[in-house]
Design a protein around this motif. Structure first.
Motif, PDB file in Angstrom:
ATOM      1  N   UNK A  37      38.781 103.975  47.534  1.00  0.00           N
ATOM      2  CA  UNK A  37      37.495 103.455  47.987  1.00  0.00           C
ATOM      3  C   UNK A  37      37.248 103.732  49.466  1.00  0.00           C
ATOM      4  N   UNK A  38      38.300 103.938  50.243  1.00  0.00           N
ATOM      5  CA  UNK A  38      38.123 104.307  51.643  1.00  0.00           C
ATOM      6  C   UNK A  38      39.395 104.965  52.157  1.00  0.00           C
ATOM      7  N   UNK A  39      39.240 105.649  53.287  1.00  0.00           N
ATOM      8  CA  UNK A  39      40.349 106.377  53.877  1.00  0.00           C
ATOM      9  C   UNK A  39      40.228 106.249  55.388  1.00  0.00           C
ATOM     10  N   UNK A  40      41.353 106.212  56.062  1.00  0.00           N
ATOM     11  CA  UNK A  40      41.338 106.108  57.523  1.00  0.00           C
ATOM     12  C   UNK A  40      42.740 105.829  58.017  1.00  0.00           C
ATOM     13  N   UNK A  41      42.837 105.036  59.071  1.00  0.00           N
ATOM     14  CA  UNK A  41      44.146 104.650  59.579  1.00  0.00           C
ATOM     15  C   UNK A  41      44.654 103.433  58.800  1.00  0.00           C
ATOM     16  N   UNK A  42      45.927 103.161  58.923  1.00  0.00           N
ATOM     17  CA  UNK A  42      46.494 101.966  58.299  1.00  0.00           C
ATOM     18  C   UNK A  42      45.758 100.728  58.820  1.00  0.00           C
TER      19      UNK A  42
END
Length: 90
Positions: A37-42
């Motif tokens: 559903x989303x992607x990015x940093x931890x």
């Protein structure tokens, strides 16, 4: 556990993705695959997870590169909540 936390550095800037399990009556569907559903940093994924209603958090997990001993490659909802507390503490 205190010594483990003191000796461990978690890279909250590591790449991560938030996944959701399809659900029926607010329960995970074991016959379905989770989807991103989303992607990015931890850090961003933990924030996105914590923004979800508490009653639905069990449907989510975060996937990232393992950072032993505190971060596994698939983080359960309980694990994400603990990392969120650790992040606030640091």
């Amino acid at each position: 556990m205190g010594d483990v936390v003191a000796d461990s550095k978690v890279d909250f800037g590591a790449r991560a993705a938030l996944y959701k399990w399809p659900s029926l009556a607010n329960q995970r569907r074991p016959d379905r695959e989770s989807y991103q559903v989303s992607e990015g940093t931890l850090d961003e994924c933990i924030s996105a997870f914590m923004d979800k209603p508490a009653a639905t958090r069990h449907l989510y997990e975060i996937r990232t590169a393992a950072q032993p001993p505190l971060v596994t490659d698939i983080l359960s909802p309980e694990h994400v909540i603990e990392l969120s507390r650790l992040r606030e503490f640091l």
